[in-house]
Structures are given as C-alpha cells and as structure tokens.
Design an enzyme around this catalytic site. Structure first.
Site, mmCIF file in Angstrom:
data_model
loop_
_atom_site.group_PDB
_atom_site.id
_atom_site.type_symbol
_atom_site.label_atom_id
_atom_site.label_comp_id
_atom_site.label_asym_id
_atom_site.label_seq_id
_atom_site.Cartn_x
_atom_site.Cartn_y
_atom_site.Cartn_z
ATOM 1 N N SER A 1 56.331 71.423 -51.424
ATOM 2 C CA SER A 1 56.991 70.402 -50.598
ATOM 3 C C SER A 1 58.328 70.033 -51.234
ATOM 4 C CB SER A 1 56.070 69.184 -50.441
ATOM 5 O OG SER A 1 56.622 68.250 -49.533
ATOM 6 N N THR A 2 58.491 68.791 -51.667
ATOM 7 C CA THR A 2 59.772 68.319 -52.204
ATOM 8 C C THR A 2 60.215 69.179 -53.391
ATOM 9 O OG1 THR A 2 59.022 66.094 -51.642
ATOM 10 C CG2 THR A 2 61.023 66.278 -52.964
ATOM 11 N N HIS B 1 56.617 72.359 -46.659
ATOM 12 C CA HIS B 1 56.744 71.246 -45.737
ATOM 13 C C HIS B 1 58.189 71.169 -45.245
ATOM 14 C CE1 HIS B 1 53.149 69.080 -47.836
ATOM 15 N NE2 HIS B 1 52.751 69.986 -46.965
ATOM 16 N N MET C 1 55.547 66.043 -53.297
ATOM 17 C CA MET C 1 54.991 64.697 -53.273
ATOM 18 C C MET C 1 53.641 64.710 -52.557
ATOM 19 S SD MET C 1 55.823 61.506 -54.071
ATOM 20 C CE MET C 1 55.534 59.787 -53.625
ATOM 21 N N ASP D 1 48.676 67.143 -50.648
ATOM 22 C CA ASP D 1 48.367 68.256 -49.748
ATOM 23 C C ASP D 1 48.249 69.545 -50.556
ATOM 24 O OD1 ASP D 1 47.924 69.619 -47.353
ATOM 25 O OD2 ASP D 1 50.057 70.065 -47.094
#
Length: 358
Positions: free
Chosen positions: A177-178, A203, A296, A299
């Site tokens: 993600s991030t 993401h 973050m 997930d």
C-alpha cells in the site's frame, strides 16, 4: 498524540473549503492553511512548515508535480495527491508518485462537495498514513543489481478451491500500500525475464493501476500489466490487480489464472491483499511465496498467515526499509512471516525461490 498539521493546495475554492471542514473534524488533524496555488503555499511554508500536504496536480502558475519536486529537494514532506479520476490525471499522478508523493485521493470533475464529504474516512486515513511515512525511504533506493538469470477472504473466495500438492507452475504473490509504488518499481526492475509469475495487489484507485502497470512495463525487463479476467500467471510477467476490483488466484489443471471480480470492500480496500493471499493459500499452497510490503493498516496480514499455514514461503519487509511499517508489522505480529527482509534483499529472494522450485 501530536496533532498533524496539514496544508491544502488546490485551485478550487469549494475543494479547499470542504477538505478543510472534513479534516478539521478529526481531533488528530489541524489544517493550518488552505491556498490556491504552490506560490502562495511557499509563502505560507516559509512561516510554518506542515506535517502533510494535500496537493492538487493541475493548477495555474505552477503545476503540482513541479511544486512537489521543489519540496522533495528542499525538505522532504509527506504529500497526498488529490487528483481527478481521468486518464490524463492518472498519468500526471504517476509522475507525482515517482517524484515522492505518498498516496492518492481521487476526486471527480463534478459533484465535488458531496464526493469529498462521502470520502471523509478515506481522506483522513490517507493523511494519517502520510504523517507516519518515513520520508527517507520515499526516495528510490540505489538501483538494484539485476538478478542474474539461471540457465539450464471468506465472502469473496469460494470455499471449494484447493491447492495442488505438486505442480510445474509457481506463483509469487505481493501485497502493498503506502510507499508500494516505489518498492514495486525497485523490485520489478531488478528481475530477469525468467522470473516466476507474479501477482500483485497495490492499493490504488481505478484508472491509476493501468497507468502504473504501463509505466513499469516500459522500464522493466519482465512484462508488467494490469490484470484481466482469466489471465494466465506466466514466468517473466507481473499482473497488477485493477483498481476497484478484487483479484483472486484460480487453478486450472497445472496452470494458474487470475479472476477479476467485484464484491464488498475487504479491510476497507478493493482490491484487497487479503483476498489475493487467501485465494493463493487455497489454490497454490506450497507452490507459492508471499511478500507483504510497506503500507498502512493490516490488509494482507491474515491472508499471509493463511499462506504460511498452507506451507507457502512468506516474507515481510523490515521496518528499516518501509515507508510505513503497518502491514508488515501486523503480519509479523500474527506469526505470518517466515522471513523478515529489507527491500534490497527481496529481488534476490524471489529468484532464489524460483531456482529452488526448478
């Protein structure tokens, strides 16, 4: 907890007004200024530097990407891009992510006020994630040495899938993600054309994943593209889950395919890493390896545990090389990771796994 000081830079007065109202509702966030373009922003930043900047891309006098590059050169600061959901916006946003932006919040061309109010949770979450970013890791690591080729989720995943005990095909599943766009670029650029087949959840909103995949395809030796329904998982190819859809692994004889499906948000995400990892655990078992990278939230943590329990090799990125040590931290806490590796070690680990399986 320290209040996150935010600056909004957007040429739309409505966007500035609504974003400021949404963010100020969160007790952990304080909007210290909302300005119409980067030149005004630089004047304000000379007085008080923000912890996070929410930045539009297309603005008069100076565009957002140029401003972003100036910030990163002077004082690297977490930046959340607020971009329109268009093909042109996607291309420009990819440039911003490459220049050091942390994440993306999309906005439509019409109905801005209602959209931002509806997306309040996503916006505040993006700002909070950005505030935790290790900006020293947002700069692309020193180019990875090319790995040498060797010669010679319950309401989404069907319960009937099962793993083969042995197959000639193997799968690498990656979730991030991030900070993941930079991490994936580093990893995939290092892989040779005989790498194992790779499936990825990053993401990212719809439209942006296709542009991201195209960009990677242009700079990597392996093929990279946005996944389509029933694409085969092939050696030397990476498939990226399309934004706004889940991607699952499916077995077909001795081959693996991906299924692109709609469905509910899982862990507030679509695509979800847990959906990919859990389907990989069911369909590939010992024939897979899972990597959970910077990001973050949690997930993918439980999905990686499922993979581990099914006999797959599992790896979490270490804290020192993460932009945000959230997803890997949760996976490690669950006992889901067989190994903890730095970003620099991951390309070699992918190919080591491939050589072991030959």
């Amino acid at each position: 907890m320290k209040t996150i000081k935010v600056m909004i830079v957007d040429d739309s007065a409505i966007v500035r007004q609504v974003l400021q109202a949404v963010l100020n509702k969160d007790p952990c966030i304080e909007v210290i200024s909302a300005v119409s373009d980067p030149l005004f922003a630089m004047t304000r930043m000379a007085i008080q530097w923000p912890d996070v900047i929410v930045l539009d891309i297309e603005m008069p006098r100076m565009d957002g990407v140029t401003f972003l590059k100036k910030i990163m050169a002077k004082r690297p600061t977490p930046v959340v891009i607020c971009s329109t959901l268009t093909d042109k916006g996607a291309e420009t946003t990819m440039q911003a992510l490459s220049a050091g932006a942390v994440s993306i919040v999309t906005k439509p061309k019409i109905g801005l006020k209602n959209f931002i109010q509806d997306a309040a949770n996503d916006i505040t979450s993006a700002v909070k994630a950005a505030a935790k970013a290790n900006m020293s890791n947002m700069r692309m690591p020193r180019a990875a040495v090319k790995v040498r080729e060797k010669h010679g989720v319950e309401n989404v995943i069907p319960s009937g899938a099962s793993a083969m005990s042995k197959t000639t095909e193997h799968v690498v599943a990656i979730g991030t993600s991030t900070g993941g766009t930079q991490a994936l670029e580093f990893i995939l650029k290092a892989l040779p054309t005989n790498s194992p087949g790779i499936v990825i959840v990053q993401h990212m909103p719809e439209k942006f994943t296709a542009t991201f995949a195209e960009r990677l395809n242009n700079i990597c030796d392996i093929r990279v593209r946005e996944a389509r329904h029933h694409d085969r998982v092939l050696s030397g190819q990476a498939l990226i889950a399309p934004g706004g859809k889940h991607m699952m692994l499916k077995r077909s004889g001795a081959q693996y395919l991906v299924e692109i499906i709609d469905g509910p948000l899982v862990n507030r995400h679509k695509p979800s890493v847990d959906v990919l990892f859990r389907s990989t655990a069911k369909c590939a078992g010992k024939n897979a390896v899972g990597f959970i990278l910077t990001g973050m939230g949690d997930d993918g943590a439980r999905g990686l545990k499922d993979m581990c329990d099914a006999g797959a090799s599992t790896v979490a990125q270490d804290e020192q090389s993460c932009v945000v040590f959230g997803m890997p931290k949760e996976a490690i806490a669950l006992g889901a990771a067989n190994k903890i590796l730095s970003l620099n070690q991951i390309p070699q680990e992918i190919m080591r796994y491939a050589y072991l399986k030959i």
